[in-house]
Design a protein around this motif. Structure first.
Motif, short mmCIF file in Angstrom:
data_model
loop_
_atom_site.label_atom_id
_atom_site.label_comp_id
_atom_site.label_asym_id
_atom_site.label_seq_id
_atom_site.Cartn_x
_atom_site.Cartn_y
_atom_site.Cartn_z
N ARG A 116 1.37 4.23 -132.31
CA ARG A 116 0.70 5.16 -131.41
C ARG A 116 0.24 4.46 -130.14
N VAL A 117 -0.25 3.23 -130.27
CA VAL A 117 -0.67 2.45 -129.10
C VAL A 117 0.55 2.03 -128.28
N LEU A 118 1.60 1.58 -128.94
CA LEU A 118 2.80 1.14 -128.23
C LEU A 118 3.45 2.27 -127.44
N LEU A 119 3.39 3.50 -128.01
CA LEU A 119 4.08 4.64 -127.41
C LEU A 119 3.18 5.49 -126.52
N ALA A 120 2.00 5.00 -126.21
CA ALA A 120 1.09 5.74 -125.33
C ALA A 120 1.77 5.96 -123.97
N VAL A 144 5.81 0.16 -124.61
CA VAL A 144 7.19 0.63 -124.50
C VAL A 144 7.48 1.15 -123.10
N ASN A 145 6.57 1.96 -122.56
CA ASN A 145 6.77 2.48 -121.21
C ASN A 145 6.69 1.38 -120.16
N GLN A 146 5.89 0.36 -120.41
CA GLN A 146 5.83 -0.76 -119.47
C GLN A 146 7.15 -1.52 -119.44
N VAL A 147 7.74 -1.70 -120.63
CA VAL A 147 9.02 -2.43 -120.70
C VAL A 147 10.14 -1.65 -120.03
N ILE A 148 10.25 -0.35 -120.34
CA ILE A 148 11.34 0.43 -119.72
C ILE A 148 11.08 0.63 -118.23
N GLY A 149 9.82 0.52 -117.82
CA GLY A 149 9.51 0.61 -116.40
C GLY A 149 10.06 -0.57 -115.63
N LEU A 150 10.26 -1.70 -116.28
CA LEU A 150 10.79 -2.89 -115.61
C LEU A 150 12.23 -2.69 -115.15
N PRO A 176 8.12 6.61 -116.97
CA PRO A 176 7.42 6.67 -118.25
C PRO A 176 7.80 7.93 -119.05
N ILE A 177 7.94 7.78 -120.34
CA ILE A 177 8.29 8.88 -121.24
C ILE A 177 7.05 9.31 -122.01
N ASP A 178 6.85 10.60 -122.08
CA ASP A 178 5.70 11.13 -122.83
C ASP A 178 6.11 11.23 -124.30
#
Length: 277
Positions: free
Chosen positions: A112-116, A122-128, A133-135
């Protein structure tokens, strides 16, 4: 019989009696503290309840998508770890099995914390790589993806260890005979490994199916069954009916619907596997 008696008593008190009591309770409805016999009305109510349909749809998605995905990953990892050329296999086994010993609540909270949506790793990594960001937990489709990913992460290693034990029980003579006959890796895998693993795959498949139908902790913590009941499962709905609405008669009917569905699916899996053998 004297030594078996304690186990029989415990089994009767904590399994048989609750099982029969829930069946009996499903024929009653309670209002104002008064129980009234309603026969099969609670079961008839199941067919007109839209949330039953939604919960079974979620369970069906898990059975069709998550269980086969997890089983394929488990077989692939087990087959890889069974190769003689691979080093540090004990360490790899421990690494892959560690999620299975993590408590359900703990790993669900971590996911739940990772997918916030805001600030999640997770959103920080894909943002790179330039992805917006994905909800994850508030979008119906992505919430299901997140649920499937979390369950797959936890239980793949568990099934892998069981399948690996089955692989190690296959006689080496079968591999040698196949190589002498000119069989390649794919032929050995499909003609020897999979047929020899059929009892193990049957066991892991049935237990995974039961686990998918009984899913509660992950979706309760990750999404609460939302958004819009997209991740609502039969057991989570049973919990809401029984322990939030205090309609224990209808909750018992849902439980017995789940028992029947689990039995039917398990029997079908067993018969299909037995016929192929």
């Amino acid at each position: 019989m004297f030594f078996v008696l304690p186990a029989v008593i415990l089994f009767g008190l904590f399994f048989t009696y609750p099982l029969l009591a829930s069946l009996w309770q499903s024929f009653f409805t309670t209002r104002g503290g008064v129980s009234t016999f309603v026969g099969l009305d609670q079961y008839a109510r199941l067919f007109s309840d839209p949330l039953i349909g939604k919960s079974l749809t979620t369970a069906g998605i898990l059975l069709v998508v998550q269980v086969p995905l997890m089983m394929c990953l488990a077989v692939g990892l087990a087959y890889l770890l069974n190769q003689n050329w691979l080093r540090f296999t004990s360490g790899f086994r421990v690494i892959h099995f560690l999620p299975a010993v993590t408590t359900l609540v703990a790993y669900s909270v971590v996911f739940r914390v990772l997918l916030a949506t805001d600030g999640g790793a997770v959103n920080q990594v894909i943002g790179l790589v330039g992805i917006a960001p994905i909800d994850w937990l508030n979008n119906e489709t992505w919430a299901r993806v997140a649920l499937i990913a979390s369950i797959t992460w936890r239980w793949t290693g568990y099934n892998m260890v069981i399948i690996l034990a089955g692989l190690q029980a296959i006689p080496a003579e079968l591999y040698e005979a196949a190589r002498i006959d000119g069989a390649g890796r794919w032929a050995i895998f499909t003609k020897i490994v999979i047929p020899q693993l059929r009892p193990v795959l049957l066991f892991t498949g049935i237990t995974s199916t039961i686990g998918a139908l009984q899913l509660f902790d992950e979706n309760f913590i990750l999404t609460g069954g939302g958004p819009s009941d997209a991740t609502l499962t039969p057991v989570l709905y049973l919990y809401k009916v029984g322990f939030r609405q205090f309609d224990f008669g209808y909750a018992s009917a849902i439980a017995w619907l789940l028992v029947v569905l689990t039995a039917i699916i398990s029997i079908v899996q067993f018969r299909l596997t037995r016929e192929k053998s």
